[in-house]
Design a protein around this motif. Structure first.
Motif, PDB file in Angstrom:
ATOM      1  N   GLY A   1       0.779  -1.234   0.000  1.00  0.00           N
ATOM      2  CA  GLY A   1       0.000   0.000   0.000  1.00  0.00           C
ATOM      3  C   GLY A   1       0.810   1.283   0.000  1.00  0.00           C
ATOM      4  N   LYS A   2       2.140   1.186  -0.088  1.00  0.00           N
ATOM      5  CA  LYS A   2       2.987   2.380  -0.116  1.00  0.00           C
ATOM      6  C   LYS A   2       3.830   2.376  -1.382  1.00  0.00           C
ATOM      7  N   TRP A   3       4.057   3.576  -1.929  1.00  0.00           N
ATOM      8  CA  TRP A   3       4.890   3.685  -3.115  1.00  0.00           C
ATOM      9  C   TRP A   3       6.347   3.463  -2.745  1.00  0.00           C
ATOM     10  N   THR A   4       6.978   2.540  -3.463  1.00  0.00           N
ATOM     11  CA  THR A   4       8.374   2.180  -3.229  1.00  0.00           C
ATOM     12  C   THR A   4       9.204   2.627  -4.426  1.00  0.00           C
ATOM     13  N   PHE A   5      10.342   3.223  -4.154  1.00  0.00           N
ATOM     14  CA  PHE A   5      11.262   3.696  -5.186  1.00  0.00           C
ATOM     15  C   PHE A   5      12.500   2.817  -5.133  1.00  0.00           C
ATOM     16  N   ASN A   6      12.825   2.155  -6.258  1.00  0.00           N
ATOM     17  CA  ASN A   6      13.941   1.221  -6.246  1.00  0.00           C
ATOM     18  C   ASN A   6      14.606   1.201  -7.616  1.00  0.00           C
ATOM     19  N   ASN A   7      15.893   0.889  -7.643  1.00  0.00           N
ATOM     20  CA  ASN A   7      16.635   0.813  -8.900  1.00  0.00           C
ATOM     21  C   ASN A   7      16.327  -0.445  -9.693  1.00  0.00           C
ATOM     22  N   SER A   8      15.631  -1.389  -9.081  1.00  0.00           N
ATOM     23  CA  SER A   8      15.233  -2.601  -9.791  1.00  0.00           C
ATOM     24  C   SER A   8      13.829  -2.998  -9.364  1.00  0.00           C
ATOM     25  N   LEU A   9      13.231  -3.832 -10.176  1.00  0.00           N
ATOM     26  CA  LEU A   9      11.888  -4.321  -9.850  1.00  0.00           C
ATOM     27  C   LEU A   9      11.987  -5.422  -8.801  1.00  0.00           C
ATOM     28  N   PRO A  10      10.944  -5.606  -8.011  1.00  0.00           N
ATOM     29  CA  PRO A  10      10.982  -6.687  -7.011  1.00  0.00           C
ATOM     30  C   PRO A  10      10.962  -8.062  -7.692  1.00  0.00           C
ATOM     31  N   SER A  11      11.341  -9.074  -6.962  1.00  0.00           N
ATOM     32  CA  SER A  11      11.470 -10.424  -7.520  1.00  0.00           C
ATOM     33  C   SER A  11      10.154 -10.953  -8.099  1.00  0.00           C
ATOM     34  N   ARG A  12       9.029 -10.457  -7.624  1.00  0.00           N
ATOM     35  CA  ARG A  12       7.746 -10.942  -8.159  1.00  0.00           C
ATOM     36  C   ARG A  12       7.579 -10.608  -9.643  1.00  0.00           C
ATOM     37  N   TYR A  13       8.385  -9.683 -10.167  1.00  0.00           N
ATOM     38  CA  TYR A  13       8.321  -9.308 -11.579  1.00  0.00           C
ATOM     39  C   TYR A  13       9.522  -9.827 -12.368  1.00  0.00           C
ATOM     40  N   ARG A  14      10.211 -10.836 -11.863  1.00  0.00           N
ATOM     41  CA  ARG A  14      11.442 -11.301 -12.518  1.00  0.00           C
ATOM     42  C   ARG A  14      11.193 -11.849 -13.931  1.00  0.00           C
ATOM     43  N   THR A  15       9.983 -12.293 -14.240  1.00  0.00           N
ATOM     44  CA  THR A  15       9.702 -12.799 -15.585  1.00  0.00           C
ATOM     45  C   THR A  15       9.104 -11.728 -16.501  1.00  0.00           C
ATOM     46  N   TYR A  16       8.931 -10.531 -15.985  1.00  0.00           N
ATOM     47  CA  TYR A  16       8.353  -9.440 -16.772  1.00  0.00           C
ATOM     48  C   TYR A  16       9.342  -8.988 -17.843  1.00  0.00           C
ATOM     49  N   ASP A  17       8.881  -8.911 -19.078  1.00  0.00           N
ATOM     50  CA  ASP A  17       9.726  -8.552 -20.216  1.00  0.00           C
ATOM     51  C   ASP A  17       9.515  -7.085 -20.577  1.00  0.00           C
ATOM     52  N   LEU A  18      10.433  -6.230 -20.168  1.00  0.00           N
ATOM     53  CA  LEU A  18      10.328  -4.798 -20.435  1.00  0.00           C
ATOM     54  C   LEU A  18      10.386  -4.476 -21.931  1.00  0.00           C
ATOM     55  N   TYR A  19      11.104  -5.278 -22.697  1.00  0.00           N
ATOM     56  CA  TYR A  19      11.255  -5.002 -24.126  1.00  0.00           C
ATOM     57  C   TYR A  19       9.981  -5.282 -24.916  1.00  0.00           C
ATOM     58  N   ASN A  20       9.170  -6.212 -24.453  1.00  0.00           N
ATOM     59  CA  ASN A  20       7.985  -6.609 -25.203  1.00  0.00           C
ATOM     60  C   ASN A  20       6.685  -6.293 -24.472  1.00  0.00           C
ATOM     61  N   SER A  21       6.711  -5.306 -23.638  1.00  0.00           N
ATOM     62  CA  SER A  21       5.502  -4.891 -22.926  1.00  0.00           C
ATOM     63  C   SER A  21       5.147  -3.470 -23.342  1.00  0.00           C
ATOM     64  N   TYR A  22       3.914  -3.105 -23.102  1.00  0.00           N
ATOM     65  CA  TYR A  22       3.451  -1.781 -23.500  1.00  0.00           C
ATOM     66  C   TYR A  22       3.859  -0.752 -22.460  1.00  0.00           C
ATOM     67  N   LYS A  23       4.383   0.384 -22.938  1.00  0.00           N
ATOM     68  CA  LYS A  23       4.794   1.477 -22.070  1.00  0.00           C
ATOM     69  C   LYS A  23       4.039   2.739 -22.463  1.00  0.00           C
ATOM     70  N   VAL A  24       3.569   3.485 -21.470  1.00  0.00           N
ATOM     71  CA  VAL A  24       2.885   4.748 -21.702  1.00  0.00           C
ATOM     72  C   VAL A  24       3.812   5.860 -21.215  1.00  0.00           C
ATOM     73  N   VAL A  25       4.094   6.823 -22.081  1.00  0.00           N
ATOM     74  CA  VAL A  25       4.940   7.951 -21.705  1.00  0.00           C
ATOM     75  C   VAL A  25       4.097   8.963 -20.941  1.00  0.00           C
ATOM     76  N   ILE A  26       4.584   9.357 -19.767  1.00  0.00           N
ATOM     77  CA  ILE A  26       3.904  10.360 -18.948  1.00  0.00           C
ATOM     78  C   ILE A  26       4.911  11.440 -18.590  1.00  0.00           C
ATOM     79  N   ASN A  27       4.626  12.653 -19.016  1.00  0.00           N
ATOM     80  CA  ASN A  27       5.514  13.774 -18.734  1.00  0.00           C
ATOM     81  C   ASN A  27       4.834  14.747 -17.787  1.00  0.00           C
TER      82      ASN A  27
END
Length: 160
Positions: free
Chosen positions: A69-95
């Motif tokens: 329930g709290k926003w966490t700032f980290n240089n890497s994703l937590p282990s629960r996302y170890r199979t997440y593929d950043l290259y083949n997932s959709y990204k939304v640019v927010i400025n």
């Protein structure tokens, strides 16, 4: 007469300095964007990652995600996302600053892209595309324009 000439020269030099500063302050961060980011942006503050409901802060190179329930700032994703593929997932640019504070809005607006497998070329795979078609408008990202086109086709019953 020398004083007037000196004052004019000083004034012209001051104006030249102001003009130069304005030209230098253009904010381009192409080199700092991650290789898995989508091509076509000359500036990105954050990516929203609908698949894992998280953000990536480009300037700080940090992931932002909810943890108990709290926003966490980290240089890497937590282990629960170890199979997440950043290259083949959709990204939304927010400025906009601190987009996670508007998280409910982003979930509502972009949840339709959760699991989306449409074409979104990563910087690593499309350097020539990024260079050929830069986006200069910080307020309206290419995704936003593409999303509008995608939505209009869906409303008309068209293919996507």
């Amino acid at each position: 007469m020398k004083r007037i000439l000196l004052a004019v020269a000083f004034g012209v030099a001051s104006l030249s300095s102001i003009n130069t500063k304005a030209q230098v302050s253009v904010n381009i961060n192409i080199g700092s964007q991650p290789q898995w980011g989508p091509v076509g942006y000359d500036h990105v503050d954050y990516y929203y990652l609908p698949d894992i409901d998280a953000y990536y802060n480009v300037p700080n190179k940090q992931y932002i995600y909810l943890n108990n329930g709290k926003w966490t700032f980290n240089n890497s994703l937590p282990s629960r996302y170890r199979t997440y593929d950043l290259y083949n997932s959709y990204k939304v640019v927010i400025n906009s600053p601190k987009p996670y504070l508007s998280h409910k809005v982003h979930v509502k607006e972009y949840s339709k892209y959760k699991g989306y497998k449409g074409k979104q070329v990563a910087i690593r795979d499309g350097r020539s595309i990024r260079q050929a078609r830069p986006v200069n408008n910080k307020n309206k990202s290419r995704e936003a324009r593409d999303n509008n086109k995608h939505d209009k086709r869906n409303e008309k019953g068209g293919r996507h």
